[in-house]
Design a protein around this motif. Structure first.
Motif, PDB file in Angstrom:
ATOM      1  N   ASP A 122     -13.825  15.017  15.585  1.00 14.46           N
ATOM      2  CA  ASP A 122     -13.451  15.167  16.992  1.00 14.46           C
ATOM      3  C   ASP A 122     -14.442  14.418  17.873  1.00 14.46           C
ATOM      4  O   ASP A 122     -15.586  14.829  18.038  1.00 14.46           O
ATOM      5  N   MET A 141     -13.341  19.821  23.647  1.00 10.32           N
ATOM      6  CA  MET A 141     -12.924  19.442  22.299  1.00 10.32           C
ATOM      7  C   MET A 141     -11.461  19.794  22.060  1.00 10.32           C
ATOM      8  O   MET A 141     -10.829  20.541  22.808  1.00 10.32           O
ATOM      9  N   ASP A 142     -10.938  19.236  21.000  1.00 10.62           N
ATOM     10  CA  ASP A 142      -9.544  19.426  20.597  1.00 10.62           C
ATOM     11  C   ASP A 142      -9.294  20.885  20.236  1.00 10.62           C
ATOM     12  O   ASP A 142     -10.123  21.530  19.586  1.00 10.62           O
ATOM     13  N   ASP A 143      -8.149  21.420  20.676  1.00 10.37           N
ATOM     14  CA  ASP A 143      -7.801  22.819  20.396  1.00 10.37           C
ATOM     15  C   ASP A 143      -7.847  23.131  18.903  1.00 10.37           C
ATOM     16  O   ASP A 143      -8.424  24.136  18.486  1.00 10.37           O
ATOM     17  N   GLN A 162      -9.381  21.615  16.509  1.00  6.76           N
ATOM     18  CA  GLN A 162     -10.736  21.553  15.940  1.00  6.76           C
ATOM     19  C   GLN A 162     -11.551  22.778  16.350  1.00  6.76           C
ATOM     20  O   GLN A 162     -12.330  23.315  15.564  1.00  6.76           O
TER      21      GLN A 162
END
Lengths: 232, 232
Positions: B119, B18-20, B22
């Motif tokens: 995300d 996942m996105d940093d 998020q």
DNA sequence: ATTATCGTTTGATATTTATCAAGCATCCAA
DNA sequence: TTGGATGCTTGATAAATATCAAACGATAAT
């Protein structure tokens, strides 16, 4: 593929909110096939080549081990199988056979996975669907582990009556031996369990179920949303 | 929250891709708590307020009906519960209690749902995780419906031996009465089943299992990837 | 060290469930 | 219309599983 089929499938929660273009991709790659009764559509252990959608007819999901066989579920329009195997590109954990002449739409699993990667609305819908399936399976486990066979039968009838709109009489929609297998009992014991339920105001003649004293049946069944309500 | 906990959680398949930013959102809203043994963390029927991550200790998931109770699963580091309820914003189908002093990270379910909407990498990871959970539950249903209690015990031991790296001797990691409940039998019958397994080359002394003739045990257990392999 | 508690084991028994065998009912094809 | 074939039911019996009671053993608190 018929436009009416396409439109019908589009209404499913799984496909309702997805991008038009991506839905088109799925439909373009889809096959429609009609099968006679007793055809094995998928076999447990085999890779999942298609996501199947039942448009017409009835499909039984079943599993086997060491010469035993058990009915895991019955899929009717518009139901699908088996999403988890399709998404994970994993072997099917269950086999499927038609119980009557049935029409199915087959979406190539690879297409489903590709669109899943592209279309985030579809991905979200898949999450909701899988969560639903998972919860259904957990409820089923509770049903099997916490109840006796006659309690499972009683609850099954309570649920079917609700699905029949609360009618005093309604029809069983599967053969008794398959119902027995689904409920985790033998056909013989289902027959005896039905007899026992007579003292709870239930009579079953052929496929016709009549519940004369719902209170008595409910008192035995003790249904609980956390096991018996598919929506919960 | 300790950095080491954060780093460890980040390695989970669920959070790995996942996105940093998020992930940061989730971590900022997270609580870390240490509980003594026998604390009920969640209750079946209650809304799912948190996604729980077991960082240390052991948590038992169980379900009840009509005075009966059954162990559904045991969660150890780094396991999570209950994703399906969190995502669907639905009531928990199971309760959870600590079996020993345990440290957990609690992610508010609302945060998890929000990040899930934002995300898409997280959404995809959730799909994979839910598909995995669903398949595990299906395998469990097959195990319950197709096998007798002694066959379930035999397969459990076969699996635990594999997880112990194939060692001839290994320790049971749960109390026998909980193992019995998990396997769908009484503690008394587990005790008797263990005795029966002696003739298949299995001795259990306290928590210590020793398998002297694996062939004999395997011949009884007849394990099958489609039921017994968690990776399959 | 001692007691109390709780998990485990064992034995006796009851209940639940499956199996086997036979007869009955229903449906469908010749 | 009539055989099969197949599913359903019933009875007899066997096997699996649960319950109850008691004893045993480990562990933890006093």
């Amino acid at each position: 593929m018929k436009v009416s089929d396409t439109a019908e499938i589009r209404t499913l929660p799984l496909f309702r909110d997805m991008d038009d273009a991506q839905f088109e991709v799925l439909i373009r790659g889809a096959y429609v096939q009609t099968f006679p009764p007793q055809i094995e559509l998928i076999t447990e252990g085999e890779p999942s080549d298609f996501l199947h959608i039942v448009v017409e007819g009835t499909v039984e999901l079943f599993a086997t081990w060491n010469g035993h066989q058990t009915t895991m579920a019955t899929v009717r329009p518009l139901g699908t199988f088996i999403l988890a195997a399709t998404i994970k590109d994993a072997p099917n954990l269950m086999s499927a056979r038609t119980l009557e002449r049935s029409r199915l739409v087959l979406l190539p699993s690879e297409d489903v996975r590709n669109v899943f990667e592209t279309d985030s609305a579809f991905a979200r819908a898949i999450v909701v669907e899988l969560a639903q399936c998972y919860r259904m399976s957990i409820k089923n486990t509770k049903n099997l582990k916490l109840r006796s066979s006659i309690e499972r039968l009683a609850n099954h009838l309570v649920r079917k009556q609700i699905e029949a709109g609360g009618a005093k009489s309604f029809e069983l929609d599967v053969e008794k031996r398959r119902l027995a297998s689904y409920l985790g009992m033998t056909a013989e014991n289902l027959s005896r369990a039905i007899k026992t339920l007579q003292s709870y105001g239930v009579t079953i003649d052929g496929a016709m179920v009549t519940i004369t004293t719902p209170e008595a049946l409910l008192n035995l069944a003790k249904p609980m949303p956390l096991i018996d309500d598919p929506e919960h």
